[in-house]
Design a protein around this motif. Structure first.
Motif, PDB file in Angstrom:
ATOM      1  N   MET A 119       9.941  -8.679  30.358  1.00 49.70           N
ATOM      2  CA  MET A 119       9.387  -8.695  31.694  1.00 49.70           C
ATOM      3  C   MET A 119       9.217  -7.264  32.170  1.00 49.70           C
ATOM      4  SD  MET A 119      10.972  -9.995  35.255  1.00 49.70           S
ATOM      5  CE  MET A 119      11.977  -8.536  35.313  1.00 49.70           C
ATOM      6  N   THR A 120       8.021  -6.805  32.282  1.00 48.29           N
ATOM      7  CA  THR A 120       7.796  -5.437  32.722  1.00 48.29           C
ATOM      8  C   THR A 120       6.848  -5.341  33.903  1.00 48.29           C
ATOM      9  OG1 THR A 120       6.052  -5.180  31.090  1.00 48.29           O
ATOM     10  CG2 THR A 120       8.245  -4.457  30.451  1.00 48.29           C
ATOM     11  N   SER A 121       6.085  -6.361  34.156  1.00 54.20           N
ATOM     12  CA  SER A 121       5.065  -6.211  35.191  1.00 54.20           C
ATOM     13  C   SER A 121       5.664  -6.333  36.590  1.00 54.20           C
ATOM     14  CB  SER A 121       3.945  -7.233  35.006  1.00 54.20           C
ATOM     15  OG  SER A 121       4.165  -8.389  35.760  1.00 54.20           O
ATOM     16  N   HIS A 122       5.030  -5.599  37.486  1.00 52.40           N
ATOM     17  CA  HIS A 122       5.414  -5.595  38.891  1.00 52.40           C
ATOM     18  C   HIS A 122       5.306  -7.010  39.466  1.00 52.40           C
ATOM     19  CE1 HIS A 122       5.264  -4.825  43.122  1.00 52.40           C
ATOM     20  NE2 HIS A 122       5.377  -3.532  42.975  1.00 52.40           N
ATOM     21  N   ASP A 123       4.220  -7.729  39.135  1.00 48.46           N
ATOM     22  CA  ASP A 123       4.004  -9.085  39.651  1.00 48.46           C
ATOM     23  C   ASP A 123       5.082 -10.056  39.163  1.00 48.46           C
ATOM     24  OD1 ASP A 123       1.766  -8.251  41.024  1.00 48.46           O
ATOM     25  OD2 ASP A 123       0.369  -8.907  39.470  1.00 48.46           O
ATOM     26  N   GLU A 124       5.471  -9.924  37.895  1.00 43.93           N
ATOM     27  CA  GLU A 124       6.524 -10.794  37.361  1.00 43.93           C
ATOM     28  C   GLU A 124       7.845 -10.545  38.086  1.00 43.93           C
ATOM     29  OE1 GLU A 124       5.356 -11.457  32.709  1.00 43.93           O
ATOM     30  OE2 GLU A 124       6.166  -9.506  33.290  1.00 43.93           O
ATOM     31  N   ARG A 125       8.155  -9.279  38.322  1.00 41.91           N
ATOM     32  CA  ARG A 125       9.396  -8.941  39.009  1.00 41.91           C
ATOM     33  C   ARG A 125       9.393  -9.523  40.419  1.00 41.91           C
ATOM     34  NH1 ARG A 125      11.223  -5.257  42.445  1.00 41.91           N
ATOM     35  NH2 ARG A 125       9.294  -4.079  42.506  1.00 41.91           N
ATOM     36  N   HIS A 126       8.279  -9.372  41.120  1.00 41.41           N
ATOM     37  CA  HIS A 126       8.215  -9.917  42.475  1.00 41.41           C
ATOM     38  C   HIS A 126       8.265 -11.442  42.478  1.00 41.41           C
ATOM     39  CE1 HIS A 126       8.082  -6.552  45.182  1.00 41.41           C
ATOM     40  NE2 HIS A 126       7.398  -5.898  44.263  1.00 41.41           N
ATOM     41  N   ALA A 127       7.681 -12.089  41.483  1.00 46.16           N
ATOM     42  CA  ALA A 127       7.765 -13.550  41.387  1.00 46.16           C
ATOM     43  C   ALA A 127       9.223 -13.982  41.211  1.00 46.16           C
ATOM     44  CB  ALA A 127       6.909 -14.062  40.233  1.00 46.16           C
ATOM     45  N   LEU A 128       9.958 -13.256  40.372  1.00 48.73           N
ATOM     46  CA  LEU A 128      11.379 -13.576  40.189  1.00 48.73           C
ATOM     47  C   LEU A 128      12.167 -13.310  41.470  1.00 48.73           C
ATOM     48  CD1 LEU A 128      12.109 -12.262  36.581  1.00 48.73           C
ATOM     49  CD2 LEU A 128      12.048 -14.643  37.349  1.00 48.73           C
ATOM     50  N   LEU A 129      11.868 -12.230  42.158  1.00 48.74           N
ATOM     51  CA  LEU A 129      12.564 -11.939  43.414  1.00 48.74           C
ATOM     52  C   LEU A 129      12.266 -13.014  44.462  1.00 48.74           C
ATOM     53  CD1 LEU A 129      12.030  -8.081  43.553  1.00 48.74           C
ATOM     54  CD2 LEU A 129      14.194  -9.285  43.164  1.00 48.74           C
ATOM     55  N   ASP A 130      11.020 -13.480  44.519  1.00 52.88           N
ATOM     56  CA  ASP A 130      10.673 -14.562  45.446  1.00 52.88           C
ATOM     57  C   ASP A 130      11.423 -15.841  45.096  1.00 52.88           C
ATOM     58  OD1 ASP A 130       8.961 -12.878  46.810  1.00 52.88           O
ATOM     59  OD2 ASP A 130       7.143 -13.647  45.830  1.00 52.88           O
ATOM     60  N   GLU A 131      11.469 -16.163  43.796  1.00 53.42           N
ATOM     61  CA  GLU A 131      12.205 -17.355  43.367  1.00 53.42           C
ATOM     62  C   GLU A 131      13.680 -17.217  43.716  1.00 53.42           C
ATOM     63  OE1 GLU A 131      13.272 -20.063  39.444  1.00 53.42           O
ATOM     64  OE2 GLU A 131      11.856 -18.400  39.209  1.00 53.42           O
ATOM     65  N   LEU A 132      14.223 -16.030  43.546  1.00 52.73           N
ATOM     66  CA  LEU A 132      15.628 -15.791  43.871  1.00 52.73           C
ATOM     67  C   LEU A 132      15.885 -16.040  45.356  1.00 52.73           C
ATOM     68  CD1 LEU A 132      18.255 -14.899  42.518  1.00 52.73           C
ATOM     69  CD2 LEU A 132      17.627 -12.545  43.037  1.00 52.73           C
ATOM     70  N   ASP A 133      14.979 -15.595  46.217  1.00 52.35           N
ATOM     71  CA  ASP A 133      15.115 -15.866  47.656  1.00 52.35           C
ATOM     72  C   ASP A 133      15.133 -17.362  47.940  1.00 52.35           C
ATOM     73  OD1 ASP A 133      15.271 -13.228  48.454  1.00 52.35           O
ATOM     74  OD2 ASP A 133      13.141 -13.079  48.972  1.00 52.35           O
ATOM     75  N   LEU A 134      14.207 -18.090  47.317  1.00 53.53           N
ATOM     76  CA  LEU A 134      14.146 -19.542  47.519  1.00 53.53           C
ATOM     77  C   LEU A 134      15.414 -20.228  47.026  1.00 53.53           C
ATOM     78  CD1 LEU A 134      10.444 -20.217  46.459  1.00 53.53           C
ATOM     79  CD2 LEU A 134      11.400 -20.329  48.775  1.00 53.53           C
ATOM     80  N   LEU A 135      15.900 -19.802  45.871  1.00 50.24           N
ATOM     81  CA  LEU A 135      17.117 -20.397  45.323  1.00 50.24           C
ATOM     82  C   LEU A 135      18.327 -20.121  46.204  1.00 50.24           C
ATOM     83  CD1 LEU A 135      16.569 -19.558  41.561  1.00 50.24           C
ATOM     84  CD2 LEU A 135      16.685 -21.863  42.543  1.00 50.24           C
ATOM     85  N   ARG A 136      18.415 -18.921  46.726  1.00 51.96           N
ATOM     86  CA  ARG A 136      19.550 -18.594  47.611  1.00 51.96           C
ATOM     87  C   ARG A 136      19.482 -19.395  48.901  1.00 51.96           C
ATOM     88  NH1 ARG A 136      19.582 -12.206  46.106  1.00 51.96           N
ATOM     89  NH2 ARG A 136      21.015 -12.385  44.351  1.00 51.96           N
ATOM     90  N   ALA A 137      18.281 -19.602  49.420  1.00 46.14           N
ATOM     91  CA  ALA A 137      18.124 -20.422  50.624  1.00 46.14           C
ATOM     92  C   ALA A 137      18.511 -21.874  50.326  1.00 46.14           C
ATOM     93  CB  ALA A 137      16.693 -20.347  51.139  1.00 46.14           C
ATOM     94  N   ARG A 138      18.073 -22.385  49.180  1.00 44.25           N
ATOM     95  CA  ARG A 138      18.419 -23.766  48.807  1.00 44.25           C
ATOM     96  C   ARG A 138      19.923 -23.906  48.611  1.00 44.25           C
ATOM     97  NH1 ARG A 138      18.182 -28.751  49.862  1.00 44.25           N
ATOM     98  NH2 ARG A 138      18.554 -30.116  48.082  1.00 44.25           N
TER      99      ARG A 138
END
Length: 152
Positions: free
Chosen positions: A1-20
């Motif tokens: 995983m090196t792309s900026h978009d992939e990293r941000h997608a994972l960070l967004d998913e992490l936010d959703l998971l923490r909220a859940r």
């Protein structure tokens, strides 16, 4: 995983998971002892989902940490261990270190914090934005220096 978009997608998913995760924990606090089989089944499903959410949070955190470490060799990019100079719109500036280990002698930010997340992968000259208790904040990355100790 090196792309900026992939990293941000994972960070967004992490936010959703923490909220859940917070939602699930709140249901356990609100539950008194389940009285019938249906209530017990729902409680079991929520416990199973919480276990899955915790595992996914752990996996994503590992991926992000590994990507940050791999980025240590990229000049001008923020990763774990970087010392960063920020300039705020009001002209104020600040130097801080992205680290998991607090330092009493130097301002630090963890890579999991909103500011740390905004910084990871940013380059010199990038404008970053993050959520803070006082609202959305912005700053420009003025410089990025690698940690001499090479935090891992």
């Amino acid at each position: 995983m090196t792309s900026h978009d992939e990293r941000h997608a994972l960070l967004d998913e992490l936010d959703l998971l923490r909220a859940r995760r917070a939602e699930l924990e709140a249901t356990f606090a609100a539950d008194d002892h389940p009285h019938d089989m249906g209530e017990q089944s729902e409680a079991t499903q929520r416990r199973d989902e919480l276990t899955w959410v915790d595992g996914r949070i752990r996996d994503i955190t590992y991926l992000l940490d590994a990507a940050a470490r791999a980025g240590n060799g990229l000049p001008g990019r923020v990763c774990v261990g970087s010392v960063v100079a920020l300039r705020y719109p009001d002209g104020r500036s600040e130097r801080l270190k992205v680290t998991r280990v607090p330092d009493d002698d130097f301002p630090t930010v963890t890579p999991e914090s909103p500011l740390g997340r905004a910084l990871l992968g940013a380059g010199v000259g990038d404008e970053i934005e993050w959520a803070a208790p006082e609202g959305r904040l912005r700053a420009r990355v003025e410089s990025v220096d690698s940690d001499v100790g090479g935090e891992r």
